[in-house]
Write a protein that holds these residues in place. Structure first.
Motif, PDB file in Angstrom:
ATOM      1  N   LEU A   1       0.825  -1.218   0.000  1.00 42.07           N
ATOM      2  CA  LEU A   1       0.000   0.000   0.000  1.00 42.07           C
ATOM      3  C   LEU A   1       0.860   1.270   0.000  1.00 42.07           C
ATOM      4  CD1 LEU A   1      -2.863  -1.126   2.397  1.00 42.07           C
ATOM      5  CD2 LEU A   1      -2.870  -1.034  -0.098  1.00 42.07           C
ATOM      6  N   PRO A   2       1.794   1.461   0.952  1.00 41.80           N
ATOM      7  CA  PRO A   2       2.642   2.662   0.876  1.00 41.80           C
ATOM      8  C   PRO A   2       3.558   2.653  -0.341  1.00 41.80           C
ATOM      9  CG  PRO A   2       3.378   1.220   2.667  1.00 41.80           C
ATOM     10  CD  PRO A   2       2.045   0.713   2.214  1.00 41.80           C
ATOM     11  N   GLU A   3       3.830   1.483  -0.918  1.00 45.71           N
ATOM     12  CA  GLU A   3       4.664   1.431  -2.124  1.00 45.71           C
ATOM     13  C   GLU A   3       4.014   2.166  -3.294  1.00 45.71           C
ATOM     14  OE1 GLU A   3       5.561  -2.601  -3.078  1.00 45.71           O
ATOM     15  OE2 GLU A   3       6.912  -2.885  -1.362  1.00 45.71           O
ATOM     16  N   MET A   4       2.702   2.370  -3.225  1.00 47.60           N
ATOM     17  CA  MET A   4       2.020   3.081  -4.305  1.00 47.60           C
ATOM     18  C   MET A   4       2.491   4.532  -4.434  1.00 47.60           C
ATOM     19  SD  MET A   4       0.070   1.100  -6.023  1.00 47.60           S
ATOM     20  CE  MET A   4       1.457  -0.033  -5.856  1.00 47.60           C
ATOM     21  N   LEU A   5       3.179   5.022  -3.407  1.00 49.25           N
ATOM     22  CA  LEU A   5       3.745   6.371  -3.486  1.00 49.25           C
ATOM     23  C   LEU A   5       4.868   6.463  -4.513  1.00 49.25           C
ATOM     24  CD1 LEU A   5       3.808   7.324   0.304  1.00 49.25           C
ATOM     25  CD2 LEU A   5       2.290   8.228  -1.455  1.00 49.25           C
ATOM     26  N   TYR A   6       5.255   5.325  -5.078  1.00 44.76           N
ATOM     27  CA  TYR A   6       6.283   5.339  -6.120  1.00 44.76           C
ATOM     28  C   TYR A   6       5.731   5.799  -7.457  1.00 44.76           C
ATOM     29  CZ  TYR A   6       5.342   1.499  -9.445  1.00 44.76           C
ATOM     30  OH  TYR A   6       4.844   0.724 -10.471  1.00 44.76           O
ATOM     31  N   LEU A   7       4.404   5.887  -7.578  1.00 42.11           N
ATOM     32  CA  LEU A   7       3.797   6.204  -8.869  1.00 42.11           C
ATOM     33  C   LEU A   7       4.300   7.511  -9.486  1.00 42.11           C
ATOM     34  CD1 LEU A   7       0.113   4.948  -8.472  1.00 42.11           C
ATOM     35  CD2 LEU A   7       1.890   4.062  -9.984  1.00 42.11           C
ATOM     36  N   PRO A   8       4.499   8.598  -8.712  1.00 42.64           N
ATOM     37  CA  PRO A   8       5.070   9.798  -9.335  1.00 42.64           C
ATOM     38  C   PRO A   8       6.437   9.539  -9.971  1.00 42.64           C
ATOM     39  CG  PRO A   8       4.116  10.364  -7.220  1.00 42.64           C
ATOM     40  CD  PRO A   8       4.089   8.867  -7.318  1.00 42.64           C
ATOM     41  N   ALA A   9       7.272   8.705  -9.318  1.00 44.44           N
ATOM     42  CA  ALA A   9       8.574   8.361  -9.899  1.00 44.44           C
ATOM     43  C   ALA A   9       8.395   7.519 -11.159  1.00 44.44           C
ATOM     44  CB  ALA A   9       9.429   7.617  -8.875  1.00 44.44           C
ATOM     45  N   ARG A  10       7.479   6.554 -11.112  1.00 43.52           N
ATOM     46  CA  ARG A  10       7.221   5.710 -12.272  1.00 43.52           C
ATOM     47  C   ARG A  10       6.700   6.527 -13.449  1.00 43.52           C
ATOM     48  NH1 ARG A  10       8.966   2.460 -15.203  1.00 43.52           N
ATOM     49  NH2 ARG A  10       9.280   0.946 -13.554  1.00 43.52           N
ATOM     50  N   LEU A  11       5.773   7.447 -13.179  1.00 42.98           N
ATOM     51  CA  LEU A  11       5.211   8.268 -14.251  1.00 42.98           C
ATOM     52  C   LEU A  11       6.260   9.230 -14.812  1.00 42.98           C
ATOM     53  CD1 LEU A  11       1.667   9.011 -12.780  1.00 42.98           C
ATOM     54  CD2 LEU A  11       2.248   7.480 -14.673  1.00 42.98           C
ATOM     55  N   THR A  12       7.180   9.676 -13.972  1.00 41.99           N
ATOM     56  CA  THR A  12       8.263  10.534 -14.460  1.00 41.99           C
ATOM     57  C   THR A  12       9.148   9.772 -15.437  1.00 41.99           C
ATOM     58  OG1 THR A  12       8.281  11.803 -12.386  1.00 41.99           O
ATOM     59  CG2 THR A  12      10.262  11.906 -13.763  1.00 41.99           C
ATOM     60  N   ILE A  13       9.459   8.520 -15.103  1.00 46.37           N
ATOM     61  CA  ILE A  13      10.257   7.686 -16.009  1.00 46.37           C
ATOM     62  C   ILE A  13       9.505   7.469 -17.316  1.00 46.37           C
ATOM     63  CG2 ILE A  13      11.217   5.365 -16.329  1.00 46.37           C
ATOM     64  CD1 ILE A  13      11.785   5.334 -13.298  1.00 46.37           C
ATOM     65  N   SER A  14       8.210   7.189 -17.223  1.00 46.57           N
ATOM     66  CA  SER A  14       7.397   6.978 -18.423  1.00 46.57           C
ATOM     67  C   SER A  14       7.352   8.246 -19.278  1.00 46.57           C
ATOM     68  CB  SER A  14       5.977   6.558 -18.033  1.00 46.57           C
ATOM     69  OG  SER A  14       5.986   5.324 -17.343  1.00 46.57           O
ATOM     70  N   ALA A  15       7.262   9.396 -18.631  1.00 56.95           N
ATOM     71  CA  ALA A  15       7.224  10.658 -19.371  1.00 56.95           C
ATOM     72  C   ALA A  15       8.538  10.907 -20.103  1.00 56.95           C
ATOM     73  CB  ALA A  15       6.932  11.815 -18.411  1.00 56.95           C
ATOM     74  N   ALA A  16       9.653  10.499 -19.516  1.00 54.24           N
ATOM     75  CA  ALA A  16      10.951  10.660 -20.174  1.00 54.24           C
ATOM     76  C   ALA A  16      11.026   9.797 -21.431  1.00 54.24           C
ATOM     77  CB  ALA A  16      12.078  10.300 -19.212  1.00 54.24           C
ATOM     78  N   PHE A  17      10.565   8.548 -21.348  1.00 55.54           N
ATOM     79  CA  PHE A  17      10.582   7.674 -22.523  1.00 55.54           C
ATOM     80  C   PHE A  17       9.604   8.159 -23.590  1.00 55.54           C
ATOM     81  CE2 PHE A  17      12.772   4.608 -19.805  1.00 55.54           C
ATOM     82  CZ  PHE A  17      13.627   3.990 -20.706  1.00 55.54           C
ATOM     83  N   ALA A  18       8.500   8.763 -23.167  1.00 55.61           N
ATOM     84  CA  ALA A  18       7.510   9.263 -24.117  1.00 55.61           C
ATOM     85  C   ALA A  18       7.944  10.569 -24.766  1.00 55.61           C
ATOM     86  CB  ALA A  18       6.165   9.449 -23.423  1.00 55.61           C
ATOM     87  N   GLY A  19       8.987  11.204 -24.207  1.00 53.29           N
ATOM     88  CA  GLY A  19       9.450  12.470 -24.749  1.00 53.29           C
ATOM     89  C   GLY A  19       8.727  13.675 -24.185  1.00 53.29           C
ATOM     90  N   THR A  20       7.827  13.445 -23.224  1.00 59.56           N
ATOM     91  CA  THR A  20       7.109  14.554 -22.599  1.00 59.56           C
ATOM     92  C   THR A  20       8.058  15.415 -21.784  1.00 59.56           C
ATOM     93  OG1 THR A  20       5.127  13.163 -22.464  1.00 59.56           O
ATOM     94  CG2 THR A  20       5.167  15.152 -21.102  1.00 59.56           C
ATOM     95  N   TYR A  21       8.995  14.763 -21.080  1.00 62.74           N
ATOM     96  CA  TYR A  21      10.062  15.456 -20.358  1.00 62.74           C
ATOM     97  C   TYR A  21      11.390  15.117 -21.014  1.00 62.74           C
ATOM     98  CZ  TYR A  21       6.720  15.847 -16.442  1.00 62.74           C
ATOM     99  OH  TYR A  21       5.631  16.110 -15.660  1.00 62.74           O
ATOM    100  N   GLY A  22      12.314  16.080 -20.987  1.00 61.62           N
ATOM    101  CA  GLY A  22      13.675  15.769 -21.371  1.00 61.62           C
ATOM    102  C   GLY A  22      14.328  14.949 -20.278  1.00 61.62           C
ATOM    103  N   LEU A  23      15.437  14.275 -20.611  1.00 68.31           N
ATOM    104  CA  LEU A  23      16.087  13.424 -19.622  1.00 68.31           C
ATOM    105  C   LEU A  23      16.562  14.228 -18.423  1.00 68.31           C
ATOM    106  CD1 LEU A  23      17.024  10.602 -18.879  1.00 68.31           C
ATOM    107  CD2 LEU A  23      19.153  11.020 -20.117  1.00 68.31           C
ATOM    108  N   GLY A  24      17.087  15.427 -18.667  1.00 62.73           N
ATOM    109  CA  GLY A  24      17.554  16.265 -17.563  1.00 62.73           C
ATOM    110  C   GLY A  24      16.427  16.640 -16.617  1.00 62.73           C
TER     111      GLY A  24
END
Length: 462
Positions: free
Chosen positions: A396-419
Motif C-alpha cells: 500500500l505505501p509502495e504506491m507512493l512510487y507512482l510519481p517516480a514511475r510516471l516521471t520515467i514513463s514521461a521521459a521515454f515518451a518524450g514529454t520530459y527531457g532526460l535532464g
C-alpha cells in the motif's frame, strides 16, 4: 500451440532446476531456488537456437508469457483473502508501522536505483552506443513483470531495446537477491542477529521434502468435487478478473497523452483492481468463503515462478553483449547501493526483528516480494515475528512510487527531457527521505554490522 510449448519448456526447466539444486552442493549451500536455475538454463537454450527447433518458440513468446503471467499473479494476489487480524491492538499498530516503514524504504530505493542507473549509463554508455535513458530501466525493485510491462510501452514509443535491457537488469537482480542475500542470511545467523532463527534442515537445503515428512496443507475444498472442483472455481474467478482488467484498460486508453498510454498499459495494476472488484462482489453476495486463502496463495506462487523463468528466457543476449560493459557496471554498483541502503535503513526500524526486515527488503528490492519472503523464511520458517505480515501490507505505501514511475514513463515518451526527469526524480527521492524522517520510520540502530545487537533494541510483541 507455441504458447503451450513455451509453458511446457518452462516446467521442464523448473524440474531440471530442482535436480541441479538437489545434486550440486554449491546451489544447496547458497539456497538458489530451482526457478532461478531454470531461468538461467532457459536463457542459454533460447539464445543458442531453441527457436530453430520449435518454430515461434523464441524470446518474443517468452516476453508475452511473462507479461500475461505477471498480470495473472496480481489477479491472484487481489483475490487472496486477507489473513485473520492479530488479536492485540498493539500488535496491529506495530504491523502497520512496520509496513509503512518498509514500503517507504522500497519507494526511496526504487528512485535511488533509477538515478544511479541513468548516471552510470550516461558515463559508460555512449562509448558503445547505449542511450543514457536506458539507465532508467534499472530499478531491480520493479521485478521482471513490471520490466516487461513498461518496456512494451516504451518500445511502442520507439525505444526498441527496452525489453532486453529491462529483463537483463531484472535477471541480474534475482541473481543478486540470492547470491548476496543468502550470504547475508548466513552471516546474520552466525552472529545471532536472526533472533528467531532455526537451523536449516536437510529438506530445506535440498529444496523438497521426503516422503512422509510433516508439511503444511495446500488448502481446503470450498466446493463439492462432484459438482465442480475447487481449483476450477479459483481459476474461473481469475478468468473473470482477467476479462474485467482488459475492459478497464480499454476505458483508461481514452485518457489522452502518455498518462493514458501508461495507465492503460499497466495490466498488472488493472488486474489487481479487477480482482478486488470481483472479491468485493463476492463479499456482498456472501460467497467470499469460496476463495481459499492457502490455495490462492499457491496459485500466486505458481504464477510467480513461471514469471521469473519466462523473463529469463526472454532475455536477448545479443543486445546484452553489445552493451555488456555499461550493463555490468550498473548491475554491480546497483547491488552495492541497494545492499548499503537497505542495511543502513534496516538497522533503524526499531524492533527486535529488524534483521529479518532488512533481509525481506533486500530480497524485494533486488527481485520481488516473494523473493524477499523467501529470504525471511530461511531465518524464520515458523513466522514468530510480524515481518511477513508487514511485507504483505507494505504494497500500500509502495504506491507512493507512482510519481517516480510516471516521471520515467514521461521521459521515454518524450514529454520530459532526460535532464528534467532526473531533476524530478532527485526531488522525489529527497521528498521520500524527508517523509520517512517526519513519520519516524527510522530511528536509532537496533543491530550493528559488527554482528552485535544494540542494547537499546526494543522487544517486539509476539
Amino acid at each position: 500451440m507455441p504458447a503451450l510449448f513455451g509453458l511446457a519448456l518452462i516446467g521442464a526447466f523448473c524440474l531440471l532446476g530442482m535436480a541441479i539444486r538437489r545434486w550440486i552442493p554449491a546451489f544447496r549451500t547458497n539456497m538458489v531456488p530451482a526457478f532461478v536455475i531454470a531461468g538461467f538454463l532457459g536463457t542459454i537454450a533460447v539464445n543458442v537456437g531453441l527457436d530453430g527447433l520449435l518454430p515461434a518458440v523464441d524470446s518474443g513468446l517468452f516476453t508475452t508469457i511473462t507479461a500475461q503471467m505477471f498480470t495473472l499473479s496480481f489477479i491472484s494476489i487481489g483475490l487472496t483473502v486477507a489473513p485473520p487480524e492479530a488479536a492485540g491492538g498493539g500488535q496491529r499498530s506495530g504491523i502497520v508501522r512496520g509496513a509503512w516503514a518498509m514500503g517507504m524504504t522500497w519507494t526511496l530505493v526504487f528512485a535511488l536505483q533509477a538515478l544511479l542507473g541513468v548516471g552510470l549509463v550516461a558515463i559508460a554508455g555512449p562509448a558503445v552506443g547505449m542511450d543514457p535513458i536506458y539507465g532508467l530501466m534499472l530499478p531491480f525493485a520493479q521485478g521482471p513483470g513490471q520490466a516487461v510491462t513498461f518496456a512494451g510501452i516504451f518500445e511502442g514509443q520507439g525505444w526498441q531495446d527496452a525489453t532486453a535491457v529491462g529483463l537483463a537488469f531484472a535477471a541480474a537482480g534475482f541473481a543478486a537477491a540470492f547470491l548476496v542475500g543468502v550470504s547475508l542470511v548466513r552471516w546474520g545467523m552466525r552472529r545471532g542477529l536472526a533472533t528467531h532463527s532455526v537451523p536449516i534442515s536437510d529438506s530445506v537445503a535440498k529444496g523438497f521434502y521426503r516422503d512422509g515428512e510433516e508439511t503444511d496443507s495446500m488448502g481446503r475444498e470450498t466446493s463439492y468435487a462432484g459438482n465442480i472442483d475447487t481449483l476450477t472455481v479459483h481459476v474461473a474467478l481469475m478468468g473473470i478478473a482477467y476479462v474485467l482488467a482488459h475492459v478497464l484498460a480499454w476505458l483508461l486508453s481514452f485518457i489522452p497523452g502518455f498518462f493514458g498510454d501508461t495507465i492503460s498499459g499497466m495490466m498488472f495494476m488493472n488486474g489487481l483492481l479487477a480482482a478486488y472488484f470481483v472479491r468485493w462482489v463476492m463479499r456482498r453476495a456472501g460467497i467470499e468463503h469460496l476463495v481459499d486463502r492457502r490455495l490462492q496463495t499457491k496459485i500466486t506462487g505458481f504464477t510467480t515462478d513461471y514469471v521469473v523463468v519466462a523473463s529469463f528466457m526472454a532475455v536477448q543476449l545479443a543486445v546484452v553483449v553489445q552493451w555488456l560493459v555499461p550493463i555490468i557496471l550498473v548491475i554491480v554498483l546497483a547491488t552495492v547501493l541497494t545492499a548499503g541502503a537497505t542495511i543502513w535503513i534496516g538497522q533503524r526500524y526499531g524492533t527486535d526483528h529488524d534483521f529479518e526486515r532488512t533481509l525481506g527488503m533486500f530480497g524485494t528490492l533486488t527481485g520481488t516480494t516473494p523473493t524477499g519472503l523467501a529470504l525471511v523464511r530461511i531465518v524464520g520458517p515458523r513466522a514468530r515475528t510480524t515481518t511477513m505480515a508487514e511485507m504483505g501490507l507494505m504494497n500500500l505505501p509502495e504506491m507512493l512510487y507512482l510519481p517516480a514511475r510516471l516521471t520515467i514513463s514521461a521521459a521515454f515518451a518524450g514529454t520530459y527531457g532526460l535532464g528534467a526527469a532526473v531533476g524530478i526524480l532527485a526531488a522525489l527521492t529527497a521528498g521520500y527521505a524527508v517523509l520517512m524522517l517526519v513519520t519516524r520510520s527510522v530511528g536509532r540502530r537496533t543491530w550493528s554490522i559488527r554482528g552485535d545487537v544494540e542494547k537499546h533494541a526494543p522487544v517486539a510483541a509476539d
